[in-house]
Design an enzyme around this catalytic site. Structure first.
Site, short mmCIF file in Angstrom:
data_model
loop_
_atom_site.label_atom_id
_atom_site.label_comp_id
_atom_site.label_asym_id
_atom_site.label_seq_id
_atom_site.Cartn_x
_atom_site.Cartn_y
_atom_site.Cartn_z
N HIS A 109 0.86 -1.19 0.00
CA HIS A 109 0.00 0.00 0.00
C HIS A 109 0.90 1.24 0.00
CE1 HIS A 109 -4.10 1.54 0.38
NE2 HIS A 109 -3.62 2.49 1.15
N THR A 145 -2.55 2.48 -4.93
CA THR A 145 -2.66 3.00 -3.57
C THR A 145 -3.38 4.35 -3.56
OG1 THR A 145 -0.56 1.95 -3.00
CG2 THR A 145 -1.33 3.70 -1.53
N GLU A 146 -4.44 4.44 -2.75
CA GLU A 146 -5.22 5.68 -2.61
C GLU A 146 -5.70 6.22 -3.96
OE1 GLU A 146 -6.11 6.44 0.29
OE2 GLU A 146 -4.73 5.16 1.40
N MET A 147 -5.88 5.31 -4.90
CA MET A 147 -6.35 5.63 -6.26
C MET A 147 -5.45 6.63 -6.98
SD MET A 147 -10.40 5.33 -6.56
CE MET A 147 -11.16 3.78 -6.14
N TRP A 299 -7.71 10.02 -4.38
CA TRP A 299 -9.06 10.25 -3.87
C TRP A 299 -9.05 10.95 -2.52
CZ3 TRP A 299 -11.82 4.98 -2.37
CH2 TRP A 299 -11.10 4.34 -1.37
#
Length: 460
Positions: A109, A145-147, A299
């Protein structure tokens, strides 16, 4: 009929203990095992287990008409293995229905996609190997990761063999365009791009239990009404959110689990929507245009950029110092070092250093175990300093590092000898003490006549 693409992210970081300056070089264990287990168990009981139970019931009940997509970080899977194997089993039960698609992401991640393509590809492969081992699926759709997404990242992802990628429907990227269509990558149009409808997604994940919200309370019927009011030409509604929304961020007493239970049936009864996974979306629709994202988006927060992780000097310093070690880590094969390296890359460490305490401050405080961003930075850099010392001993960087490593080896050897000598001295002292405490046997003296012999004259 419009498609509803329901996707959930599952991730929990390994948290560090308070690692002080004087621990550097002396103590190589960095993790707060108590906090990690306690938090994982808490989230499992509040969210993963009850939410998985709801999903399993709905997936079986609707027999292929209701489908979801999930991505689980490698770090989260490791924590399930350690602290909550029943959670891992419950996700496997979801996979066995055949109505869940597992997506790819970075194992740790991490933010590695912003730094190094080779390391990025390795992390994705490691993640997908684990997903395939546990759930019997090899992901074909990628969720970073985290878009985090950009044109260049998307192009690389396609070359890695993925058909599509999920990202944020950021307003400053789309402009007047709607996120409720399928798009493609600007550099490589063969990569399809699904964009999150952040308004409807955040109504569930952030506003559901907010009593000050003018739409409170949110029901499945009200949510269906909003989706029905969308432009009839729009093709899909991409609802992407953290899985912890259901029972953790939005607690069970808010009614969020009942909402999750009633949503599929309410939507399906309407007859205007179908549930489709990302892989089904890209087979069902054609991209309407390319989406141009020259600079990375995510995001996170109102800005939908990278400022939550790389928005200040503390974060940039930590990020730079971490990936300065990348070349030497490629030559390191020690399994403990590799594990610690993976954990150092977890994006949450940089998130804790964020100084954005205005528009999104409460969100950052919720996830942050540190009293301040500076404390998070100091703790992380102490851990990184110790890790670097260990790496220098295994894979020296320069002649000076090699000399230091050699001297350290000599010192360690002398310390080992000294320790053994001290143990021997202690053993001998104990034996001597035992000997002194023992009772000696009595010795009988010979009786004498009291006369003494005189020497002869000839002996003089």
């Amino acid at each position: 009929m419009k498609s509803v693409c329901l996707y959930f992210q599952i991730h929990q970081p390994f948290r560090y203990r308070k690692y002080r300056f004087f621990d550097i070089g002396n103590d190589h264990y960095y993790y707060d095992d108590y906090a990690n287990e306690t938090i994982l168990r808490k989230v499992a009981n509040n969210c993963y287990l009850p939410a998985n139970k709801v999903l399993l019931e709905q997936l079986k009940k609707h027999k292929g008409k209701f489908k979801v997509a999930l991505s689980i970080s490698g770090i989260a899977l490791e924590q399930f293995e350690l602290y909550a194997p029943e959670v891992l089993h419950s996700f496997q039960e979801l996979a066995e229905t055949g109505y869940v698609e597992f997506l790819s992401e970075t194992y740790s991640h991490s933010l590695v996609s912003l730094f190094d393509g080779e390391s990025f590809e390795k992390q994705v492969k490691d993640h997908d190997d684990k997903i395939e081992a546990y759930f019997g699926q090899r992901p074909s759709v990628f969720r970073n990761t985290e878009m985090i997404y950009s044109d260049e990242i998307g192009d690389r992802v396609y070359k890695m063999g993925f058909k599509a990628m999920l990202t944020e429907g950021a307003k400053h990227v789309l402009g007047w365009k709607s996120p409720n269509f399928l798009y493609c990558n600007a550099i490589n149009p063969r990569l399809k791009v699904l964009m999150r409808n952040y308004k409807l997604s955040d109504d569930i994940s952030f506003r559901f239990s907010n009593k000050a919200w003018n739409e409170y309370p949110l029901t499945a019927e009200k949510f269906l009404k909003w989706m029905s009011e969308l432009d009839k030409n729009e093709e899909m509604v991409n609802l992407f959110m953290d899985y912890e929304t259901f029972g953790e961020h939005q607690t069970a007493d808010s009614g969020i689990l009942n909402f999750l239970k009633s949503l599929p049936e309410t939507i399906l009864k309407n007859g205007s929507f179908t549930f489709d996974t990302p892989s089904e979306i890209i087979e069902k629709y054609q991209p309407i245009s390319a989406v141009h994202v020259p600079h990375p988006i995510s995001w996170a927060d109102e800005e939908r950029d990278l400022s939550a992780w790389l928005g200040n000097e503390l974060q940039e310093e930590a990020f730079g110092k971490l990936y300065d070690l990348k070349e030497r880590m490629l030559r390191c094969f020690d399994p403990v070092m590799i594990k610690d390296w993976n954990y150092l890359q977890i994006s949450d460490h940089f998130y804790y250093m964020c100084t954005k305490f205005f528009s999104d401050g409460e969100v950052h405080k919720y996830f942050n175990p540190y009293a301040s961003p500076y404390e998070a930075f100091i703790n992380y850099m102490n851990v990184l300093s110790d890790f670097r010392i260990r790496l220098n001993a295994l894979v020296p960087e320069s002649d000076i590092d090699r000399e230091i490593a050699a001297l350290k080896e000599v010192i360690d050897e002398k310390d080992d000898r000294l320790s053994k000598a001290e143990d021997e001295v202690k053993t001998l002292k104990n034996k001597l003490k035992e000997a002194k405490g023992a009772v000696l046997p009595k010795v009988e003296k010979k009786k004498t006549t009291g006369k003494t012999k005189t020497k002869s004259k000839s002996a003089k």
